[in-house]
Design a protein around this motif. Structure first.
Motif, PDB file in Angstrom:
ATOM      1  N   ARG A 237      23.503   8.455  18.865  1.00 11.07           N
ATOM      2  CA  ARG A 237      22.474   8.109  18.024  1.00 11.07           C
ATOM      3  C   ARG A 237      23.313   8.313  15.988  1.00 11.07           C
ATOM      4  N   VAL A 238      21.858   8.158  15.393  1.00  7.70           N
ATOM      5  CA  VAL A 238      22.737   8.691  14.310  1.00  7.70           C
ATOM      6  C   VAL A 238      22.227   9.409  12.935  1.00  7.70           C
ATOM      7  N   ARG A 239      22.459   9.483  12.645  1.00  2.90           N
ATOM      8  CA  ARG A 239      22.645  11.052  11.511  1.00  2.90           C
ATOM      9  C   ARG A 239      21.115  10.426  10.363  1.00  2.90           C
ATOM     10  N   MET A 240      19.906  10.600  10.680  1.00  3.48           N
ATOM     11  CA  MET A 240      19.169  10.319  10.106  1.00  3.48           C
ATOM     12  C   MET A 240      18.845  10.230   8.475  1.00  3.48           C
ATOM     13  N   ASP A 241      20.293  10.674   7.987  1.00  2.00           N
ATOM     14  CA  ASP A 241      19.944  10.275   6.277  1.00  2.00           C
ATOM     15  C   ASP A 241      21.591   9.622   6.433  1.00  2.00           C
ATOM     16  N   ASP A 242      22.018   8.552   7.148  1.00  5.16           N
ATOM     17  CA  ASP A 242      22.774   7.414   7.225  1.00  5.16           C
ATOM     18  C   ASP A 242      21.470   6.611   7.430  1.00  5.16           C
ATOM     19  N   VAL A 243      20.683   6.271   7.832  1.00 11.29           N
ATOM     20  CA  VAL A 243      19.295   5.090   7.916  1.00 11.29           C
ATOM     21  C   VAL A 243      19.096   4.608   7.107  1.00 11.29           C
ATOM     22  N   PRO A 244      19.106   3.669   7.004  1.00 10.11           N
ATOM     23  CA  PRO A 244      18.921   2.644   5.606  1.00 10.11           C
ATOM     24  C   PRO A 244      18.042   3.030   5.536  1.00 10.11           C
ATOM     25  N   VAL A 245      17.051   2.520   4.017  1.00 12.59           N
ATOM     26  CA  VAL A 245      15.418   2.002   3.260  1.00 12.59           C
ATOM     27  C   VAL A 245      15.356   0.887   3.820  1.00 12.59           C
ATOM     28  N   PRO A 246      14.121   1.242   4.875  1.00 19.68           N
ATOM     29  CA  PRO A 246      13.392  -0.136   5.269  1.00 19.68           C
ATOM     30  C   PRO A 246      13.275  -1.388   4.403  1.00 19.68           C
ATOM     31  N   ASP A 247      13.856  -2.297   4.521  1.00 24.46           N
ATOM     32  CA  ASP A 247      13.599  -3.881   3.408  1.00 24.46           C
ATOM     33  C   ASP A 247      11.755  -4.431   3.898  1.00 24.46           C
ATOM     34  N   TYR A 248      11.151  -4.307   3.046  1.00 22.82           N
ATOM     35  CA  TYR A 248      10.013  -5.036   3.765  1.00 22.82           C
ATOM     36  C   TYR A 248       9.440  -6.775   2.783  1.00 22.82           C
ATOM     37  N   GLY A 249      10.428  -7.119   1.924  1.00 20.11           N
ATOM     38  CA  GLY A 249       9.812  -8.481   1.379  1.00 20.11           C
ATOM     39  C   GLY A 249       9.925  -9.323   2.381  1.00 20.11           C
ATOM     40  N   PHE A 250      10.235  -8.692   3.296  1.00 18.10           N
ATOM     41  CA  PHE A 250       9.844 -10.439   4.459  1.00 18.10           C
ATOM     42  C   PHE A 250       8.093 -10.607   5.091  1.00 18.10           C
ATOM     43  N   PHE A 251       7.588  -9.510   4.994  1.00 17.38           N
ATOM     44  CA  PHE A 251       6.302  -9.533   5.159  1.00 17.38           C
ATOM     45  C   PHE A 251       5.496  -9.549   3.745  1.00 17.38           C
ATOM     46  N   PHE A 252       5.613  -9.051   3.029  1.00 16.44           N
ATOM     47  CA  PHE A 252       4.950  -9.733   2.087  1.00 16.44           C
ATOM     48  C   PHE A 252       5.037 -11.005   1.590  1.00 16.44           C
ATOM     49  N   GLU A 253       6.048 -11.474   1.578  1.00 13.94           N
ATOM     50  CA  GLU A 253       6.892 -13.300   1.495  1.00 13.94           C
ATOM     51  C   GLU A 253       5.107 -13.448   2.331  1.00 13.94           C
ATOM     52  N   GLU A 254       5.028 -13.178   4.179  1.00 15.15           N
ATOM     53  CA  GLU A 254       4.516 -13.682   4.671  1.00 15.15           C
ATOM     54  C   GLU A 254       3.421 -13.711   4.886  1.00 15.15           C
ATOM     55  N   LEU A 255       3.052 -12.017   4.451  1.00 18.62           N
ATOM     56  CA  LEU A 255       1.418 -12.533   3.617  1.00 18.62           C
ATOM     57  C   LEU A 255       0.821 -12.866   2.497  1.00 18.62           C
ATOM     58  N   ALA A 256       1.784 -13.293   1.492  1.00 18.47           N
ATOM     59  CA  ALA A 256       1.639 -14.151   0.407  1.00 18.47           C
ATOM     60  C   ALA A 256       0.609 -15.474   0.791  1.00 18.47           C
ATOM     61  N   ARG A 257       1.601 -16.076   2.046  1.00 22.25           N
ATOM     62  CA  ARG A 257       0.902 -17.251   2.248  1.00 22.25           C
ATOM     63  C   ARG A 257       0.107 -17.694   3.454  1.00 22.25           C
ATOM     64  N   THR A 258      -0.960 -16.560   3.892  1.00 25.41           N
ATOM     65  CA  THR A 258      -2.281 -16.828   4.227  1.00 25.41           C
ATOM     66  C   THR A 258      -3.289 -16.719   3.376  1.00 25.41           C
ATOM     67  N   GLY A 259      -4.032 -17.146   4.322  1.00 25.94           N
ATOM     68  CA  GLY A 259      -5.003 -17.190   3.845  1.00 25.94           C
ATOM     69  C   GLY A 259      -6.871 -15.746   3.841  1.00 25.94           C
TER      70      GLY A 259
END
Length: 623
Positions: A237-259
């Protein structure tokens, strides 16, 4: 850093309005380890595919339709739609029986049920398109995050990918891989090479490095692979403070390609994780809860780190709406995090799961900090049934919370669950009769008990008066496996009550009352308010069922009303009146007056407590 040919995938029927937190976290972990993955939201791609290919008036699927299908996970609908060849041989008669069952159980509106076959017919071509895109990245490894009804879509894509590129290593992880389900996936599907169980952050970089280098996989806790022994003990198990901030750039790039970007954007929310496990479950595991199969142990991020997550995600993506995926909010956050969020002066809108015994001040502080919606695990308005669940709260506290939330404009997502073993049947008509007085408050959904893997009801059914009957009805319609293999894959199970009861026989009145509540609330919930004057209280009832009524409470009546604001017994109200100088009233007089208030629907009476139901009209400044 450079592209190391790793692709992470989230399949339908993940919600469209939220990026996958699993993909966001693992992307950040891998980048920190020198590996830059490609992350793909194929749930968005599938909705866009359907938008472009289902154009007939009786075929088109809306965003709301997608959400309805996604929300029907307990009926296996999302999995069934992808249960097509080569995953499962065509079975028209079985499919017809499955759809009949959905119609009988009213899982979806008839209009949407009639469009399912058209949606299903699009799956093979969509999967082929996904394979082509994956191959375009020349991957050495494709990782699938699978939760609820993402299993079959992920397995179908993995199988088609393996047929085209057998050398690609396929890794599965997520909630559907927990416990025996992970081994079941590995045993039943040769298109799955590796299954990660539990928290992947501590092991994913080394695992990916081994796969990319073509090295044999060494034994690792939390990693299942054919021919590799699993060491004893829990996965790291990881220390919670060691978990990185998630990167959601992929989601917004994908969303921008939708109609449908413009239509979806107002509903988009970013998942944020500030804790894992459940501190209440550590004390007392709710009997029906199947969450936290790997570990109930509660761990949370420091206040500073939780603040950083909100601020960094908001700044990076220019977004203000969040969903905390924690099973339950850290109680320390109520004292320390909420004031810090309020001090920041940011206009966040945050969802959290909580317990239902919150105080008025805590609800007020939540709203001031930007927590605008909660799921407090109310589950019932019957204290005897709540005790069967091990919820640790009483019905009057649940009603009081609904009032506080209405007072401070905090939305509440909640259910009334029914069908618990040994539940007193008489509680249901009693609950039904009590709901009319709550029409100005947030209504619930009525849901029947599901027996889920890892819950006490699943682990010890006989102890609680249940008899398990194997995987829930939809599993044989979705998977080609049978017997022990199907059992290992299942999360929901059929059951019967040992005493032979049929909850449908006594829940009808409550169902009608809940439906009426929802209809009234949607049409005109009305208002029930109170104002305080010198020596009196004015209560105004403008709820639809009443029309208009005004009550003037003076002297001891006003004091009695004020004493019920937090919820009080007749004895406590009597004591409060005496302390205020009203010594001429006996406890029986007080109880009689409180009974009149309850009869008028102005207070809620339960558990020998009386909770006033009106909202104070004077606006209060949070804090």
């Amino acid at each position: 850093m450079h592209d190391r040919r790793v692709v992470l995938v989230s399949m339908p029927w993940a919600f469209l309005e939220m990026p996958s937190i699993a993909l966001g976290l693992l992307s950040s972990v891998l980048q920190r380890g020198g590996i830059v993955p490609v992350a793909r939201s194929f749930n968005l791609t599938f909705m866009e595919w359907l938008r472009l290919h289902l154009t007939g008036p009786d075929e088109a699927l809306s965003l709301l339709d997608y959400r309805a299908i996604s929300s029907a996970a307990s009926a296996g609908l999302g999995d069934w739609l992808f249960s097509v060849p080569p995953f499962r041989a065509s079975a028209p008669e079985e499919d017809a029986r499955y759809l009949e069952r959905l119609a009988r159980d009213e899982v979806l509106p008839a209009r949407l049920l009639g469009r399912l076959e058209a949606v299903r017919a699009q799956v093979p071509a969509f999967i082929d398109a996904c394979v082509e895109e994956l191959l375009g990245h020349a991957p050495a490894l494709v990782g699938f995050s699978t939760t609820f009804n993402q299993n079959v879509p992920s397995l179908l894509l993995a199988r088609r990918l393996k047929e085209r590129a057998p050398h690609v290593r396929v890794v599965f992880g997520g909630a559907n891989c927990d416990g025996p389900m992970g081994q079941g996936l590995l045993d039943a599907f040769d298109c799955v090479d590796v299954v990660v169980q539990g928290e992947a952050e501590a092991l994913i970089v080394e695992l990916v490095e081994d796969i990319l280098a073509g090295r044999p996989l060494p034994p690792r806790r939390g990693v299942l692979a054919r021919g590799v022994a699993v060491p004893e003990g829990e996965a790291p198990r990881v220390r919670m403070d060691d978990v990185p901030v998630p990167d959601y750039g992929f989601f917004f790039e994908e969303l921008a390609r939708t109609g449908f970007r413009q239509e979806l954007v107002p509903d988009v929310k970013l998942p944020v994780e500030t804790a894992r496990g459940c501190w209440w479950g550590q004390k007392q595991h709710c009997t029906f809860c199947g969450l936290n199969g790997s570990s109930m142990a509660f761990r949370s991020k420091s206040v500073e780190r939780a603040l950083r997550d909100f601020e960094e995600l908001s700044a990076r993506h220019r977004w203000l709406d969040f969903v905390a995926v924690d099973n339950i909010i850290d109680l320390g956050y109520l004292r320390e995090l909420l004031p810090r969020l309020e001090e920041r002066g940011l206009d966040l809108r945050v969802f959290y799961e909580t317990k239902a015994n919150l105080t008025r001040q805590q609800v007020r502080d939540m709203r001031a900090a930007g927590i605008h919606r909660i799921q407090p695990g109310i589950e019932s308005l019957s204290t005897p049934i709540l005790k069967l669940m091990r919820k640790g709260v009483a019905a009057w506290q649940n009603v009081r919370l609904l009032k506080w939330c209405a007072q401070y404009d905090v939305r509440v997502s909640w259910n009334i669950l029914y069908g618990f073993p040994q539940e007193p049947e008489a509680e249901y008509p009693r609950m039904a009769a009590s709901l009319g007085a709550l029409s100005h408050l947030e209504p619930p959904r009525l849901s029947r008990l599901h027996v889920q893997r890892f819950s006490p009801y699943h682990q010890s059914p006989e102890r609680f008066g249940l008899r398990l009957g194997g995987p829930l009805f939809h599993y044989p319609h979705v998977y080609p496996q049978r017997g022990a293999q199907l059992e290992a894959l299942a999360y929901d199970f059929e059951y019967a009550h040992v005493d032979g009861r049929d909850p449908e026989a006594y829940v009808g009145g409550l169902r009608r009352a809940v439906e009426h509540w929802g209809q009234v609330h949607a049409r005109d919930r009305g208002r029930l308010t109170w104002r305080r004057g010198p020596g009196f209280v004015r209560v105004v009832d403008e709820r639809a069922a009443v029309g208009y009524a005004s009550y003037l409470l003076e002297g001891p009546q006003a004091e009695a009303w004020l004493a019920c604001e937090e919820g009080a017994s007749a004895a406590q109200v009597h004591r409060a009146l005496h302390e205020a100088g009203h010594t001429g009233l006996g406890e029986a007089d007080v109880a009689s007056f409180l009974g009149e208030l309850a009869e008028a629907g102005l207070v809620y009476a339960a558990d020998q407590r009386f909770v006033s139901l009106a909202l104070r009209e004077r606006p209060e400044v949070p804090g």
